[in-house]
Design a protein around this motif. Structure first.
Motif, PDB file in Angstrom:
ATOM      1  N   LYS A 192      -8.563  -0.730  -6.474  1.00 15.46           N
ATOM      2  CA  LYS A 192      -9.259  -1.286  -5.321  1.00 15.46           C
ATOM      3  C   LYS A 192      -8.922  -2.771  -5.180  1.00 15.46           C
ATOM      4  O   LYS A 192      -8.916  -3.518  -6.156  1.00 15.46           O
ATOM      5  CB  LYS A 192     -10.768  -1.110  -5.490  1.00 15.46           C
ATOM      6  CG  LYS A 192     -11.571  -1.523  -4.269  1.00 15.46           C
ATOM      7  CD  LYS A 192     -13.060  -1.265  -4.479  1.00 15.46           C
ATOM      8  CE  LYS A 192     -13.859  -1.674  -3.243  1.00 15.46           C
ATOM      9  NZ  LYS A 192     -15.320  -1.426  -3.431  1.00 15.46           N
ATOM     10  N   ASN A 193      -8.597  -3.174  -3.953  1.00 13.26           N
ATOM     11  CA  ASN A 193      -8.256  -4.567  -3.636  1.00 13.26           C
ATOM     12  C   ASN A 193      -7.030  -5.069  -4.390  1.00 13.26           C
ATOM     13  O   ASN A 193      -6.906  -6.261  -4.665  1.00 13.26           O
ATOM     14  CB  ASN A 193      -9.445  -5.498  -3.912  1.00 13.26           C
ATOM     15  CG  ASN A 193     -10.644  -5.174  -3.052  1.00 13.26           C
ATOM     16  OD1 ASN A 193     -10.499  -4.790  -1.882  1.00 13.26           O
ATOM     17  ND2 ASN A 193     -11.846  -5.297  -3.614  1.00 13.26           N
ATOM     18  N   ALA A 194      -6.126  -4.157  -4.724  1.00 13.73           N
ATOM     19  CA  ALA A 194      -4.897  -4.578  -5.407  1.00 13.73           C
ATOM     20  C   ALA A 194      -4.095  -5.548  -4.550  1.00 13.73           C
ATOM     21  O   ALA A 194      -3.457  -6.464  -5.067  1.00 13.73           O
ATOM     22  CB  ALA A 194      -4.048  -3.360  -5.750  1.00 13.73           C
ATOM     23  N   LEU A 218      -4.073  -7.934 -10.147  1.00 18.17           N
ATOM     24  CA  LEU A 218      -3.536  -7.056 -11.179  1.00 18.17           C
ATOM     25  C   LEU A 218      -4.591  -6.768 -12.242  1.00 18.17           C
ATOM     26  O   LEU A 218      -5.502  -7.581 -12.453  1.00 18.17           O
ATOM     27  CB  LEU A 218      -2.320  -7.698 -11.843  1.00 18.17           C
ATOM     28  CG  LEU A 218      -0.984  -7.745 -11.084  1.00 18.17           C
ATOM     29  CD1 LEU A 218      -1.076  -8.465  -9.752  1.00 18.17           C
ATOM     30  CD2 LEU A 218       0.085  -8.412 -11.957  1.00 18.17           C
ATOM     31  N   ASN A 219      -4.445  -5.642 -12.918  1.00 14.77           N
ATOM     32  CA  ASN A 219      -5.352  -5.342 -14.016  1.00 14.77           C
ATOM     33  C   ASN A 219      -4.783  -5.765 -15.366  1.00 14.77           C
ATOM     34  O   ASN A 219      -5.411  -5.563 -16.407  1.00 14.77           O
ATOM     35  CB  ASN A 219      -5.739  -3.857 -14.037  1.00 14.77           C
ATOM     36  CG  ASN A 219      -4.530  -2.936 -14.130  1.00 14.77           C
ATOM     37  OD1 ASN A 219      -3.469  -3.337 -14.615  1.00 14.77           O
ATOM     38  ND2 ASN A 219      -4.667  -1.709 -13.661  1.00 14.77           N
ATOM     39  N   ALA A 220      -3.586  -6.356 -15.344  1.00 11.43           N
ATOM     40  CA  ALA A 220      -2.966  -6.896 -16.558  1.00 11.43           C
ATOM     41  C   ALA A 220      -2.018  -8.015 -16.127  1.00 11.43           C
ATOM     42  O   ALA A 220      -1.478  -7.988 -15.017  1.00 11.43           O
ATOM     43  CB  ALA A 220      -2.190  -5.807 -17.303  1.00 11.43           C
ATOM     44  N   ALA A 254       0.797  -2.690 -12.974  1.00 13.64           N
ATOM     45  CA  ALA A 254      -0.449  -3.426 -13.190  1.00 13.64           C
ATOM     46  C   ALA A 254      -1.345  -3.429 -11.959  1.00 13.64           C
ATOM     47  O   ALA A 254      -2.460  -3.963 -12.001  1.00 13.64           O
ATOM     48  CB  ALA A 254      -0.152  -4.865 -13.609  1.00 13.64           C
ATOM     49  N   MET A 255      -0.889  -2.833 -10.862  1.00 14.95           N
ATOM     50  CA  MET A 255      -1.721  -2.685  -9.661  1.00 14.95           C
ATOM     51  C   MET A 255      -2.204  -1.246  -9.518  1.00 14.95           C
ATOM     52  O   MET A 255      -2.734  -0.865  -8.477  1.00 14.95           O
ATOM     53  CB  MET A 255      -0.925  -3.123  -8.425  1.00 14.95           C
ATOM     54  CG  MET A 255      -0.496  -4.584  -8.475  1.00 14.95           C
ATOM     55  SD  MET A 255       0.633  -5.070  -7.135  1.00 14.95           S
ATOM     56  CE  MET A 255      -0.509  -5.080  -5.742  1.00 14.95           C
ATOM     57  N   THR A 272       0.842  -1.206   0.000  1.00 17.78           N
ATOM     58  CA  THR A 272       0.000   0.000   0.000  1.00 17.78           C
ATOM     59  C   THR A 272       0.870   1.247   0.000  1.00 17.78           C
ATOM     60  O   THR A 272       0.574   2.232  -0.694  1.00 17.78           O
ATOM     61  CB  THR A 272      -0.924  -0.002   1.219  1.00 17.78           C
ATOM     62  OG1 THR A 272      -1.718  -1.199   1.207  1.00 17.78           O
ATOM     63  CG2 THR A 272      -1.854   1.201   1.204  1.00 17.78           C
ATOM     64  N   ARG A 273       1.944   1.210   0.725  1.00 16.89           N
ATOM     65  CA  ARG A 273       2.843   2.357   0.821  1.00 16.89           C
ATOM     66  C   ARG A 273       3.635   2.546  -0.475  1.00 16.89           C
ATOM     67  O   ARG A 273       3.797   3.667  -0.957  1.00 16.89           O
ATOM     68  CB  ARG A 273       3.784   2.139   2.009  1.00 16.89           C
ATOM     69  CG  ARG A 273       4.614   3.335   2.384  1.00 16.89           C
ATOM     70  CD  ARG A 273       5.204   3.151   3.772  1.00 16.89           C
ATOM     71  NE  ARG A 273       6.001   4.319   4.074  1.00 16.89           N
ATOM     72  CZ  ARG A 273       7.295   4.431   3.779  1.00 16.89           C
ATOM     73  NH1 ARG A 273       7.929   3.430   3.208  1.00 16.89           N
ATOM     74  NH2 ARG A 273       7.943   5.537   4.072  1.00 16.89           N
TER      75      ARG A 273
END
Length: 567
Positions: free
Chosen positions: A197-199, A212-214, A177-178, A160-161
């Motif tokens: 969200k929720n990465a 990840l989104n990819a 990708a996050m 998160t940081r």
């Protein structure tokens, strides 16, 4: 449950079957098989066993951080190296900072000198078939030096940081990708990003899931980048300064620290999860920036080892008794880059003219004594597994002159290039060779040789500079850190959406042949956009006393003394 049982009951990624087929058919190298299958969650021991079975011969593991028979306990190891500030591991920009820190804090994985990634604070991991979901199983029974239990909350805090742009961590480039775009732009016109969200999600106290989104194959390998050391979940609450509050899971604690002088690590009294640690104390001694001082120190036995031998001290070191010279091929490299958005470099014809004036072999031979391999002006090396061989881009003075004329500089152009000699005077020598070559095309380069500290104050701001980049085991890793739009270390201000898209596609490709094919487009765009002049990748060297047992050279100079002892 033992690691072997966990491995046998764990779901195996279908990509492992694909890699086995590729190895059997001779379509991938042994090293690429080992690298990819371990990234997909197979243990290193299992991967080596599979390779041995497929190839019909024993493939012996190049194990890292393992004890040697008969090693003695105790003693103080003295190591010559610059001692730099080490406040926040997430923002480290020098390897030396992490060399001290990695004995106090640790990483989820460890990538060894053989470029194979193995478990560390994470015991295992697996990826979904589409490589978009990664599940990491964390080591149980690990204690922080303050007595707290290590667990998923710590890992979630770190991710998160890292992914908060306010932190200023270079890890943003590795874990793109996050992230998602906010719809806003920064002052440079780059899209602002935030963590999706929720990465990162806590599954239980010892399991973390990344969403990840990819697809990205190299997630585990990215986790051994030097700014990805895991700090305690209360790191910020307790001051956010590792040098003042050295809470860690490693076998040592920092007991004395003074920038520019010394860092002292002492072995913790508590048992270490990683087994026996031999040295009682490690002292990092700063001898300044003169390489000769470090050579003199090891010659006189004031220190047992030094961070690096430079070209001027290498030959002299060969004549000193009682030391061993260790070398390794790397992708460490001096990169001469130009701002994509600043005059006169906002004109690709000017950038291309500078690039075409370079003779890469001449630069390697003169500036680095031929010790390395030539480069292709796109920051992917021949030793990177996904390297695609483009047609050779040769020096072309006539073409460079023509491009300058077309750009409105028929009588030539005057440029100033910064260099800080951050890793040695070979940086200045590399620029000097370009200066000589470029003059033939009417490009007059004034070399602005700066003190190292001053260089790093302006390294992303100056329109024309030489920066030294350290080794990364994958080409996509360094490209994500250095050339993706808007990331902190994009020192050239490169902003090409088509490049970003092509890089993302290459990152997501499992099959090495297909990934290499996709890298053709990535490399060609960087080369054609001519934002960098890159002559060579270096071999690097160091010296270690012959009474030091268990020392291993690492291509990124990621030294760990966990299993080192003194005879």
């Amino acid at each position: 449950m033992t690691e072997k049982k966990e491995q046998s009951t764990k779901r195996v990624h279908p990509g492992v079957k694909q890699m086995k087929k590729s190895l059997m058919e001779g379509k991938c190298s042994r090293r690429e098989f080992l690298r990819t299958t371990t990234l997909l969650g197979i243990s290193a021991a299992t991967a080596y066993s599979l390779a041995s079975s497929i190839l019909g011969k024993d493939i012996l593991p190049d194990l890292i951080s393992t004890a040697h028979a008969g090693q003695k306990k105790g003693g103080v190891l003295k190591f010559g190296m610059q001692v730099q500030e080490m406040t926040d591991p997430a923002t480290y920009s020098w390897t030396e900072k992490s060399v001290v820190a990695r004995h106090v804090i640790e990483y989820l994985v460890e990538t060894g000198p053989d470029n194979i990634t193995r478990p560390n604070l994470a015991t295992s991991w697996e990826a979904s078939d589409d490589l978009k979901t990664w599940t990491f199983h964390l080591r149980k029974g690990v204690k922080w030096s303050n007595g707290d239990d290590f667990g998923a909350d710590d890992v979630v805090f770190n991710f998160t940081r890292w992914l908060d742009p306010k932190t200023g961590s270079s890890n943003l480039g590795l874990f793109n990708a996050m992230l998602e775009e906010t719809g806003e732009k920064d002052e440079k016109g780059n899209p602002k990003k935030r963590m999706i969200k929720n990465a990162v999600q806590k599954v239980d106290n010892h399991t973390v899931q990344l969403n990840l989104n990819a697809p990205v194959l190299s997630i585990p390998e990215n986790l051994y980048n030097y700014p990805t050391g895991i700090v305690h979940k209360n790191f910020e609450k307790e001051g956010g300064d590792l040098s003042k509050n050295p809470v860690g899971t490693g076998p040592y604690t920092l007991t004395k620290f003074k920038v520019g002088e010394i860092a002292v690590l002492k072995k913790r009294n508590a048992p270490y999860w990683g087994g026996e640690v031999f040295l009682d104390e490690i002292r990092f001694i700063d001898l300044g920036q003169d390489p000769g001082a470090y050579l003199a120190a090891i010659a006189s036995k004031q220190v047992h080892g030094i961070f690096k031998l430079d070209l001027k001290t290498l030959e002299a070191a060969k004549h000193i008794s009682g030391i061993n010279i260790v070398d390794i091929s790397t992708t460490q490299t001096p990169v001469i880059r130009m701002h994509y958005d600043a005059k006169p470099f906002d004109d690709v014809r000017v950038r291309k003219a500078v690039q075409l004036s370079c003779d890469v072999q001449r630069a390697l031979d003169i500036a680095h004594h031929g010790l390395g391999i030539t480069a292709d002006h796109h920051h992917v090396a021949k030793i990177h597994p996904e390297y695609f061989k483009l047609p050779e881009l040769k020096q072309n003075i006539a073409k460079a002159k023509q491009l300058l004329k077309e750009a409105g500089y028929p009588d030539g152009i005057d440029l100033t290039c910064n260099v800080g000699n951050t890793q040695g005077t070979f940086e200045q020598d590399t620029l000097a060779v370009l200066k000589e070559d470029a003059a033939k095309a009417g490009i007059n380069i004034r070399m602005n040789v700066m003190p190292t500290a001053q260089y790093w104050d302006v390294w992303t701001k100056a329109p024309f500079s030489l920066t030294h980049w350290t080794h990364r085991p994958l080409g996509v890793m360094v490209l994500a850190l250095a050339y993706r739009a808007g990331v902190p270390w994009n020192e050239s201000h490169y902003n090409n959406p088509e490049f970003d898209k092509a890089l993302t596609e290459a990152e997501s490709t499992l099959n090495v042949e297909n990934r290499r094919a996709k890298m053709e487009k990535v490399e060609k765009m960087l080369q054609d956009d001519a934002i960098l002049v890159q002559s060579y990748f270096q071999s690097v060297f160091t010296a270690i006393a012959d009474n030091v047992v268990g020392f291993e050279m690492h291509p990124t100079n990621y030294y760990r003394f966990h299993k080192v002892s003194l005879s």
